[in-house]
Enzyme design. Structure first.
Site, short mmCIF file in Angstrom:
data_model
loop_
_atom_site.label_atom_id
_atom_site.label_comp_id
_atom_site.label_asym_id
_atom_site.label_seq_id
_atom_site.Cartn_x
_atom_site.Cartn_y
_atom_site.Cartn_z
N ILE A 79 44.29 -5.62 92.39
CA ILE A 79 42.99 -5.43 92.63
C ILE A 79 42.24 -5.64 93.70
CG2 ILE A 79 40.67 -6.10 91.49
CD1 ILE A 79 41.66 -6.47 88.97
N GLY A 135 47.41 -6.48 89.39
CA GLY A 135 47.05 -5.48 88.76
C GLY A 135 48.04 -4.31 88.86
N ASP A 138 50.39 -5.27 85.76
CA ASP A 138 49.40 -4.73 84.73
C ASP A 138 49.65 -3.36 84.42
OD1 ASP A 138 47.84 -7.12 83.81
OD2 ASP A 138 46.83 -6.75 85.84
N GLU A 158 47.74 -13.79 89.75
CA GLU A 158 46.38 -13.96 89.49
C GLU A 158 45.98 -15.70 89.36
OE1 GLU A 158 46.62 -9.84 87.70
OE2 GLU A 158 48.20 -11.59 87.78
N ASP A 166 44.11 -10.88 83.17
CA ASP A 166 43.51 -10.65 81.99
C ASP A 166 43.72 -8.82 81.84
OD1 ASP A 166 41.95 -9.60 84.08
OD2 ASP A 166 40.10 -10.82 83.34
#
Length: 285
Positions: A79, A135, A138, A158, A166
Site C-alpha cells: 500500500i 498488500g 494480500d 506490515e 488486515d
C-alpha cells in the site's frame, strides 16, 4: 451486468490498472497493476477499480481466465504510504468510538476489494516478479494460482510498520502455507525468495526469467480457458467454500453443487469429444 455492459465498463479505462486481452482468439484477460514508477504501490483508487474490473470480466464470456501481474520491474510494493496515512487520518469528532467505527468501515472496504478476486467466478492466476510485499501478498494470496520468476521475493511487511496485516494475508496464508510458515512470515516480516516460496507452497511454479514466467502463465491461463467454464467455476467455488467447512460438510456441499450442475451440455460434449477423439467445444458463460 450483461456482456455489452461489461465491455462498456472496461472501455472506460482505469487510473491504476490496465486490462487487456492480448490475443482475441484466446479468452484470457490480463489485469496489470499500472504504477510502475511507484513499484505498483496500491493507492485508494486501486481499491475501487479492481472490483470494478473484476465484476466486468466476471460477466464477459470472452474472459474465461484472468491473470494479475504488474507493469515495470516489480509486482507490487504494498500500500502506498500516503494512502495509508489518508486511511488512518482521524476526522474531527468528539466521539472516539465514531472515529474508530469510521476507520473500521474503511478497512472493511479495502478488504472487500481484495476479496473481489475470490468472488470472481473465473480462475485468477497471479504472475509475480520482483517485489511482492505487504498488500501485494494480500492480493496474491486471494488469487487461485500463484506463479513467479526466480527474481521474485515476498514479505509480509506490515509488522515492520507497527500494524497487523488486515487485508486477508493472516486469514488466507495459513491455508496456503500452513500455520507455522504463516506465523513465521507475518511475525518476522522477513524476505522470502522464490525458491523458499515454492518450497512452502506460497507459489506453485517458479520460472527462470520474467519472459519464461509470462510464457508459462500464458500457457497455464490458456489451458484453463480451454476447459469447461462450468467445471472450472464450480471447482473454484467448491474449493473456496470447502476451505471453511469440515470434510463431511465439504462433501455435502459438492454433492449439492453437482446435483444442480452435473447434467450440463458441457458434460455431454466432453464425453462425446473423448469418444470421437476430438477437441471439445464448451459453452460460453
Amino acid at each position: 451486468m450483461d456482456a455489452a455492459e461489461a465491455e462498456t465498463e472496461l472501455k472506460k479505462g482505469f487510473e491504476t490498472l490496465e486490462v487487456v486481452q492480448k490475443d482475441r482468439s484466446v479468452p484470457v484477460y490480463h489485469i496489470y497493476l499500472n504504477r510502475p514508477a511507484q513499484r505498483n504501490a496500491l493507492t485508494l483508487p486501486f481499491f475501487s477499480e479492481l472490483p470494478r474490473a473484476l465484476a466486468a470480466l466476471d460477466r464477459l464470456p470472452s474472459a474465461r481466465a484472468l491473470v494479475i501481474s504488474g507493469h515495470g520491474p516489480h509486482f507490487c510494493a504494498g500500500i502506498d504510504l500516503s494512502s495509508l496515512a489518508s486511511i488512518t487520518a482521524a476526522p474531527s469528532s468528539d466521539d472516539p468510538a465514531a472515529v474508530r467505527e469510521l476507520l473500521r468501515r474503511r478497512i472493511l472496504a479495502l478488504q472487500d476489494a481484495i476479496s473481489a478476486v475470490e468472488r470472481c467466478r473465473k480462475p485468477v492466476v497471479a504472475e509475480i516478479h520482483g517485489a511482492c510485499v505487504g498488500g501485494g501478498v494480500d492480493l496474491a494470496a486471494a488469487c487461485d494460482i500463484r506463479c513467479c520468476s526466480e527474481d521474485a521475493f515476498f514479505s509480509v511487511k506490515e509488522v515492520d510498520l507497527a500494524l497487523a496485516a488486515d487485508l486477508g494475508t493472516l486469514q488466507r496464508l495459513p491455508a496456503i502455507v500452513g500455520y507455522g510458515n504463516a506465523a513465521d512470515l507475518a511475525l518476522t516480516g522477513r524476505r522470502v525468495s522464490a525458491s523458499e516460496a515454492k518450497a512452502m507452497g506460497l507459489v506453485s511454479r517458479v520460472f527462470p526469467s520474467r519472459q519464461a514466467l509470462e510464457e508459462g502463465v500464458a500457457a497455464l491461463a490458456g489451458g484453463l480457458a480451454e476447459k469447461s467454464s462450468l467445471a472450472v467455476m464450480g471447482t473454484k467455488a467448491v474449493l473456496l467454500r470447502s476451505r471453511d467447512l469440515t470434510m463431511d460438510q465439504g462433501l455435502d456441499y459438492v454433492a449439492t453443487w453437482n446435483a444442480a450442475m452435473l447434467m450440463s451440455r458441457d458434460l455431454e460434449e466432453a464425453v462425446s469429444a473423448r469418444l470421437q477423439k476430438r477437441k471439445p467445444v464448451f459453452s460460453k458463460l
